[in-house]
Design a protein around this motif. Structure first.
Motif, PDB file in Angstrom:
ATOM      1  N   TRP A 160       0.714  -1.262   0.016  1.00  0.00           N
ATOM      2  CA  TRP A 160       0.114   0.133   0.023  1.00  0.00           C
ATOM      3  C   TRP A 160       0.921   1.044   0.079  1.00  0.00           C
ATOM      4  O   TRP A 160       0.613   2.215  -0.750  1.00  0.00           O
ATOM      5  N   GLN A 161       1.759   1.136   0.775  1.00  0.00           N
ATOM      6  CA  GLN A 161       2.872   2.265   0.817  1.00  0.00           C
ATOM      7  C   GLN A 161       3.597   2.746  -0.477  1.00  0.00           C
ATOM      8  O   GLN A 161       3.674   3.641  -1.017  1.00  0.00           O
ATOM      9  N   PHE A 162       3.739   1.360  -1.170  1.00  0.00           N
ATOM     10  CA  PHE A 162       4.292   1.566  -2.740  1.00  0.00           C
ATOM     11  C   PHE A 162       3.451   2.470  -3.419  1.00  0.00           C
ATOM     12  O   PHE A 162       3.731   3.246  -4.295  1.00  0.00           O
ATOM     13  N   LEU A 163       2.078   1.843  -3.506  1.00  0.00           N
ATOM     14  CA  LEU A 163       1.111   2.579  -4.415  1.00  0.00           C
ATOM     15  C   LEU A 163       0.878   4.022  -4.003  1.00  0.00           C
ATOM     16  O   LEU A 163       0.539   4.784  -4.934  1.00  0.00           O
ATOM     17  N   GLN A 164       0.815   4.422  -2.911  1.00  0.00           N
ATOM     18  CA  GLN A 164       0.883   5.725  -2.418  1.00  0.00           C
ATOM     19  C   GLN A 164       1.960   6.463  -3.181  1.00  0.00           C
ATOM     20  O   GLN A 164       1.790   7.524  -3.565  1.00  0.00           O
ATOM     21  N   LEU A 165       3.025   5.753  -2.938  1.00  0.00           N
ATOM     22  CA  LEU A 165       4.474   6.754  -3.636  1.00  0.00           C
ATOM     23  C   LEU A 165       4.216   6.768  -4.877  1.00  0.00           C
ATOM     24  O   LEU A 165       4.596   7.764  -5.535  1.00  0.00           O
ATOM     25  N   ALA A 166       3.843   5.629  -5.604  1.00  0.00           N
ATOM     26  CA  ALA A 166       3.922   5.617  -7.043  1.00  0.00           C
ATOM     27  C   ALA A 166       2.782   6.792  -7.448  1.00  0.00           C
ATOM     28  O   ALA A 166       3.096   7.408  -8.478  1.00  0.00           O
ATOM     29  N   ALA A 167       1.618   6.855  -6.824  1.00  0.00           N
ATOM     30  CA  ALA A 167       0.629   7.644  -7.233  1.00  0.00           C
ATOM     31  C   ALA A 167       0.946   9.251  -7.045  1.00  0.00           C
ATOM     32  O   ALA A 167       0.674  10.044  -7.858  1.00  0.00           O
ATOM     33  N   GLU A 168       1.819   9.422  -5.976  1.00  0.00           N
ATOM     34  CA  GLU A 168       2.391  10.939  -5.682  1.00  0.00           C
ATOM     35  C   GLU A 168       3.383  11.220  -6.790  1.00  0.00           C
ATOM     36  O   GLU A 168       3.493  12.356  -7.454  1.00  0.00           O
ATOM     37  N   GLU A 169       4.117  10.032  -7.202  1.00  0.00           N
ATOM     38  CA  GLU A 169       5.120  10.179  -7.918  1.00  0.00           C
ATOM     39  C   GLU A 169       5.010  10.452  -9.593  1.00  0.00           C
ATOM     40  O   GLU A 169       5.381  11.466 -10.358  1.00  0.00           O
ATOM     41  N   HIS A 170       4.084   9.700 -10.087  1.00  0.00           N
ATOM     42  CA  HIS A 170       3.568   9.611 -11.319  1.00  0.00           C
ATOM     43  C   HIS A 170       2.152  10.124 -11.783  1.00  0.00           C
ATOM     44  O   HIS A 170       1.692  10.537 -12.863  1.00  0.00           O
ATOM     45  N   GLY A 171       1.311  10.332 -10.938  1.00  0.00           N
ATOM     46  CA  GLY A 171       0.098  11.120 -10.806  1.00  0.00           C
ATOM     47  C   GLY A 171      -0.883   9.893 -10.957  1.00  0.00           C
ATOM     48  O   GLY A 171      -0.770   8.768 -11.483  1.00  0.00           O
ATOM     49  N   ASP A 172      -2.212  10.392 -10.799  1.00  0.00           N
ATOM     50  CA  ASP A 172      -3.357   9.332 -10.663  1.00  0.00           C
ATOM     51  C   ASP A 172      -3.475   8.781 -12.225  1.00  0.00           C
ATOM     52  O   ASP A 172      -4.027   7.682 -12.288  1.00  0.00           O
ATOM     53  N   GLU A 173      -3.573   9.501 -13.376  1.00  0.00           N
ATOM     54  CA  GLU A 173      -3.591   8.954 -14.469  1.00  0.00           C
ATOM     55  C   GLU A 173      -2.705   8.061 -15.130  1.00  0.00           C
ATOM     56  O   GLU A 173      -3.221   7.013 -15.506  1.00  0.00           O
ATOM     57  N   VAL A 174      -1.521   8.421 -14.814  1.00  0.00           N
ATOM     58  CA  VAL A 174      -0.200   7.347 -15.191  1.00  0.00           C
ATOM     59  C   VAL A 174      -0.652   5.875 -14.385  1.00  0.00           C
ATOM     60  O   VAL A 174      -0.437   4.886 -14.785  1.00  0.00           O
ATOM     61  N   LEU A 175      -0.821   6.290 -12.964  1.00  0.00           N
ATOM     62  CA  LEU A 175      -0.897   4.951 -12.304  1.00  0.00           C
ATOM     63  C   LEU A 175      -2.414   4.197 -12.679  1.00  0.00           C
ATOM     64  O   LEU A 175      -2.394   2.921 -12.908  1.00  0.00           O
ATOM     65  N   ALA A 176      -3.389   4.899 -13.122  1.00  0.00           N
ATOM     66  CA  ALA A 176      -4.609   4.148 -13.832  1.00  0.00           C
ATOM     67  C   ALA A 176      -4.274   3.515 -14.959  1.00  0.00           C
ATOM     68  O   ALA A 176      -4.549   2.478 -15.387  1.00  0.00           O
ATOM     69  N   VAL A 177      -3.390   4.042 -15.959  1.00  0.00           N
ATOM     70  CA  VAL A 177      -3.095   3.499 -17.180  1.00  0.00           C
ATOM     71  C   VAL A 177      -2.260   2.309 -17.058  1.00  0.00           C
ATOM     72  O   VAL A 177      -2.624   1.250 -17.646  1.00  0.00           O
ATOM     73  N   ALA A 178      -1.339   2.370 -16.140  1.00  0.00           N
ATOM     74  CA  ALA A 178      -0.445   1.297 -15.902  1.00  0.00           C
ATOM     75  C   ALA A 178      -1.112   0.110 -15.192  1.00  0.00           C
ATOM     76  O   ALA A 178      -0.946  -1.160 -15.592  1.00  0.00           O
ATOM     77  N   ALA A 179      -2.325   0.518 -14.277  1.00  0.00           N
ATOM     78  CA  ALA A 179      -3.243  -0.546 -13.796  1.00  0.00           C
ATOM     79  C   ALA A 179      -3.754  -1.506 -14.787  1.00  0.00           C
ATOM     80  O   ALA A 179      -4.052  -2.640 -14.738  1.00  0.00           O
ATOM     81  N   ARG A 180      -4.359  -0.696 -15.672  1.00  0.00           N
ATOM     82  CA  ARG A 180      -5.075  -0.938 -16.786  1.00  0.00           C
ATOM     83  C   ARG A 180      -4.262  -2.297 -17.560  1.00  0.00           C
ATOM     84  O   ARG A 180      -4.674  -3.123 -18.092  1.00  0.00           O
TER      85      ARG A 180
END
Length: 460
Positions: A160-180
């Motif tokens: 969960w900490q990694f997901l928070q860090l990734a969202a902060e560093e890359h932004g919500d949209e980039v995280l969403a695209v990567a997850a898809r």
């Protein structure tokens, strides 16, 4: 898939091993996330009903004594299912965690299905230049706190900490695209309902993929059929879009699946199986001390197998094996009758690959002695038992047992009661190359339960 807006379940499991179909869960940790905020943390030890291997105890610190008083999975399955329902399932190794949980739910009669995101794949997508994407690498690279590595809830918290860090560093949209991208859904044909796959048990057996008409398109086997069937539809093979229905046959164990697949492929000739549907053109070498020859399929059976040097699918494969031996031991293919005969020394002698029996540089006796030693490396394994035996497979979850009757590498069939055993014993052993290879490999593992047939079944 917007991870920031979607309900999530961050999950970590500890298990007795790494095989979802066979190993059991010993601890579960779940973080329930709403709008990227943790709303609940839940964890529990689980009594796996089996011994926790010593190496797993050393890795996790979870001992057999700790889980002995813990609830069985069946006792907490309903609550866990409610916690996971409607959430995207995120785990560091999603294939292992998701597969293990589905198997546990299957055992208690609950169907579990969720969209899954793998932490390793997500990290690889977000940080392609970094080396290592396992949880240890993420903890070290991103400075993540983890109070107890290899325990379920702390590991889930680290992810969960990694997901928070990734969202902060890359932004919500980039995280969403990567997850898809990493949560790629299987490309099912429009005429094939997902329920047809969900109906396949996550258990050992054989599955048959059919088109609209005609023979099966493909026959396969697996220790976990549903996962294997679903895996097909992640590939780009064009023929998969022609699949219209799925049939399956559950077996007690892995050996039954292997043998059933080999039989069905020969009987039904599926269009996209290659290896097992080759025509029977078996052959093997016979050497009487004077002459080497190839015996054909009609000569190969339970009685003659001990006298054969190798069993090959084709004459070309047999010749290739002999040529390799000839190169290694400087044998004369011309003298053996497997090369064009010519006057004087053979061409291989001129190349230095033949010791010269064809040029009177050595005696035939010396040459054939080397031949006999070389052929010994091809000899088929000796049947290691005094007579017919039963290889016993059991499924404790279903309280089911099946025996596979085998006589001198010839598979007689499967039985579940004494009359069936007696009927199999009356059959004349017929040699099948695929059955022979399956049985030889399975017995070579040394883990099979093998008993004489007359003692293999309890009295009724």
């Amino acid at each position: 898939m917007n991870l920031v807006q979607t309900p999530l379940a961050i999950v970590d499991l500890e298990t007795t091993g790494t095989r979802p179909a066979a190993d059991r869960v010993t601890e579960i940790g779940v973080l329930e996330v709403e709008r990227f905020e943790v709303v609940s943390e839940w964890s529990t030890l689980v009594n796996p009903g089996v011994t926790v291997p010593s190496e797993i105890q050393a890795l996790t610190g979870i001992t057999h004594e700790m889980v002995a008083q813990a609830p069985r999975f069946a006792e907490l399955a309903r609550e866990l299912h409610e916690r996971l329902a409607g959430r995207v399932f995120i785990a560091q190794n999603a294939r292992l965690a998701y597969g293990s949980l589905r198997r546990e739910f299957d055992r208690v009669g609950i169907r579990f299905q969720a969209r899954a995101v793998c932490g390793v794949k997500l990290a690889r997508r977000l940080y392609p230049r970094e080396r290592g994407h396992d949880l240890d690498s993420l903890i070290m690279r991103h400075g993540i706190a983890c109070e107890a590595r290899h325990r379920a809830l702390p590991d889930a918290q680290a992810l969960w900490q990694f997901l928070q860090l990734a969202a902060e560093e890359h932004g919500d949209e980039v995280l969403a695209v990567a997850a898809r991208q990493v949560a790629k859904e299987p490309a099912l044909p429009p005429q094939l309902d997902r329920t047809a796959i969900d109906a396949v048990p996550e258990a050992p057996g054989v599955y048959l993929l059919y088109g609209e008409t005609g023979p099966p398109l493909y026959i396969g086997k697996s220790r976990a059929m549903r996962s294997r069937v679903l895996q097909h539809f992640y590939s780009n093979a064009s023929w998969l879009q022609a699949v219209r229905r799925i049939e399956w046959q559950r077996t007690i164990g892995e050996l039954g699946a292997l043998l059933t697949e080999a039989r069905l492929v020969k009987e039904l000739a599926p269009l996209h199986n290659r290896q097992l549907r080759r025509p029977e053109a078996l052959c093997g070498f016979v050497f009487d001390g004077k002459r080497l020859r190839l015996a054909d399929a009609a000569e190969i059976g339970a009685d003659t197998l001990p006298f054969l040097y190798g069993v090959f699918r084709t004459r070309a494969a047999a010749r290739a094996a002999l040529r390799a031996l000839a190169d290694e031991h400087r044998l004369c293919m011309q003298t053996l009758g497997f090369d064009l005969r010519r006057q004087g020394a053979c061409f291989r002698y001129q190349l230095g690959r033949c010791a010269g029996v064809c040029a009177a540089k050595e005696s035939v006796h010396a040459h054939h002695a080397r031949l006999a030693a070389a052929l010994a490396t091809l000899r088929t394994p000796q049947w290691p038992y005094a007579g017919p035996v039963a290889i016993v497979e059991s499924d404790p979850a279903r309280d089911a047992t099946e025996v596979h009757a085998v006589d001198r590498w010839c598979y007689l069939g499967a039985a579940r009661c004494e009359p069936e055993v007696a009927e199999l014993l009356g059959e004349r052993p017929r040699f099948d190359y695929d059955h022979y290879r399956i049985l030889a490999r399975y017995l070579a593992k040394g883990a099979a339960r093998v008993v004489p047939l007359e003692r293999c079944m309890p009295s009724s």
